[in-house]
Motif scaffolding. Structure first.
Motif, short mmCIF file in Angstrom:
data_model
loop_
_atom_site.label_atom_id
_atom_site.label_comp_id
_atom_site.label_asym_id
_atom_site.label_seq_id
_atom_site.Cartn_x
_atom_site.Cartn_y
_atom_site.Cartn_z
N ILE A 105 0.87 -1.18 0.00
CA ILE A 105 0.00 0.00 0.00
C ILE A 105 0.90 1.23 0.00
CG2 ILE A 105 -1.79 1.25 1.26
CD1 ILE A 105 -2.43 -1.53 2.60
N VAL A 106 0.66 2.14 -0.92
CA VAL A 106 1.46 3.35 -1.07
C VAL A 106 0.68 4.52 -0.50
CG1 VAL A 106 2.65 4.87 -2.70
CG2 VAL A 106 2.49 2.40 -3.18
N GLY A 107 1.24 5.17 0.50
CA GLY A 107 0.56 6.28 1.16
C GLY A 107 0.52 7.54 0.32
N SER A 108 -0.50 8.35 0.56
CA SER A 108 -0.60 9.66 -0.08
C SER A 108 0.52 10.55 0.42
CB SER A 108 -1.95 10.30 0.26
OG SER A 108 -3.01 9.50 -0.20
N ASP A 109 0.83 11.58 -0.36
CA ASP A 109 1.93 12.49 -0.01
C ASP A 109 1.73 13.18 1.33
OD1 ASP A 109 3.36 11.89 -2.29
OD2 ASP A 109 2.54 13.57 -3.43
N ASP A 110 0.49 13.45 1.70
CA ASP A 110 0.21 14.23 2.90
C ASP A 110 0.00 13.39 4.16
OD1 ASP A 110 -2.13 13.20 1.86
OD2 ASP A 110 -3.36 14.92 2.45
N VAL A 111 0.31 12.09 4.10
CA VAL A 111 0.17 11.23 5.28
C VAL A 111 1.45 10.45 5.54
CG1 VAL A 111 -2.32 10.93 4.89
CG2 VAL A 111 -0.75 9.22 4.05
N ASP A 112 1.62 10.05 6.77
CA ASP A 112 2.63 9.06 7.16
C ASP A 112 1.85 7.76 7.24
OD1 ASP A 112 4.20 7.24 8.58
OD2 ASP A 112 5.21 8.83 9.70
N LEU A 113 1.87 6.96 6.19
CA LEU A 113 0.98 5.82 6.06
C LEU A 113 1.03 4.89 7.27
CD1 LEU A 113 -1.13 4.33 4.40
CD2 LEU A 113 0.74 3.05 3.36
N ARG A 114 2.20 4.50 7.65
CA ARG A 114 2.31 3.53 8.75
C ARG A 114 1.71 4.10 10.03
NH1 ARG A 114 6.78 -0.58 8.84
NH2 ARG A 114 5.95 -2.03 10.35
N LEU A 115 2.08 5.32 10.36
CA LEU A 115 1.58 5.96 11.57
C LEU A 115 0.07 6.17 11.50
CD1 LEU A 115 2.32 7.38 14.27
CD2 LEU A 115 2.50 9.48 12.95
N ASP A 116 -0.41 6.71 10.40
CA ASP A 116 -1.83 7.01 10.27
C ASP A 116 -2.68 5.74 10.17
OD1 ASP A 116 -1.15 9.66 10.39
OD2 ASP A 116 -1.45 10.06 8.26
N LEU A 117 -2.22 4.76 9.42
CA LEU A 117 -2.97 3.52 9.28
C LEU A 117 -3.09 2.79 10.61
CD1 LEU A 117 -4.39 1.66 7.22
CD2 LEU A 117 -2.19 0.58 6.81
N PHE A 118 -1.99 2.71 11.33
CA PHE A 118 -2.01 2.02 12.61
C PHE A 118 -2.65 2.85 13.72
CE2 PHE A 118 0.87 -0.71 10.37
CZ PHE A 118 0.53 -1.97 10.85
N GLY A 119 -3.03 4.07 13.41
CA GLY A 119 -3.79 4.89 14.34
C GLY A 119 -5.24 4.45 14.43
N TYR A 120 -5.68 3.63 13.50
CA TYR A 120 -7.05 3.11 13.50
C TYR A 120 -7.04 1.69 14.05
CZ TYR A 120 -8.29 6.97 10.38
OH TYR A 120 -8.51 8.20 9.84
N GLU A 121 -7.82 1.46 15.08
CA GLU A 121 -7.82 0.16 15.74
C GLU A 121 -8.22 -0.98 14.79
OE1 GLU A 121 -9.90 -2.20 19.46
OE2 GLU A 121 -10.09 -0.02 19.35
N THR A 122 -9.22 -0.75 13.95
CA THR A 122 -9.67 -1.80 13.04
C THR A 122 -8.58 -2.16 12.04
OG1 THR A 122 -11.91 -0.93 13.27
CG2 THR A 122 -11.53 -2.47 11.49
N ALA A 123 -7.88 -1.17 11.51
CA ALA A 123 -6.78 -1.44 10.59
C ALA A 123 -5.65 -2.17 11.31
CB ALA A 123 -6.28 -0.14 9.98
#
Length: 150
Positions: free
Chosen positions: A6-24
């Motif tokens: 999965i390739v994150g958008s330019d304006d996000v830190d994918l790993r940090l933001d994705l793992f910020g969601y409990e379901t993800a």
């Protein structure tokens, strides 16, 4: 093993933001999460079906946090990724694996970051060289006809 990236958008830190969601976090908890390229999350799954299912499970987050999702399926190619849509089409039997290599989206790889994709068509079995800029390497993604025309 089938790999999902999965390739994150330019304006996000994918790993940090994705793992910020409990379901993800729970959906990815059973996987060894890696980052093969800058601002990416990658996991190995047991099959193409499992890869597509994982991406479907994460769809809500992908729409908000990601630019792309790729699948590397060894039964199709050892070194060329499939776009999410093409992986789904192969899984559903809508496209045969042997018919996936005509349309490509080739990314430059510069200092570990995917840069400036170039759309190309394989000609007589050969892929044109990436020529948008000088890069360390390339990452090839096979895409659907609709993605190629977009």
């Amino acid at each position: 093993m089938t790999r999902v990236c999965i390739v994150g958008s330019d304006d996000v830190d994918l790993r940090l933001d994705l793992f910020g969601y409990e379901t993800a976090r729970r959906a990815l908890a059973t996987y060894d999460v890696q980052s093969p390229f800058e601002n990416t999350v990658a996991v190995d799954t047991v099959s193409l079906g499992a890869a597509v299912s994982l991406l479907n499970d994460l769809n809500w987050y992908l729409v908000r946090l990601a630019d792309e999702a790729f699948v590397l399926e060894p039964s199709v190619s050892d070194d060329e990724w499939l776009s999410r849509d093409l992986a789904s089409a192969v899984r559903e039997g809508e496209v045969r694996a042997a018919e996936t290599d005509a349309r490509l989206k080739v990314y430059g790889l510069e200092d570990g970051e995917l840069v400036e994709p170039m759309y190309v068509t394989r000609v007589q079995g050969e892929r044109p060289d990436y020529d948008l800029r000088e890069v360390d390497d390339t990452v090839v993604v096979r895409v659907t006809d609709d993605e190629f025309r977009a």
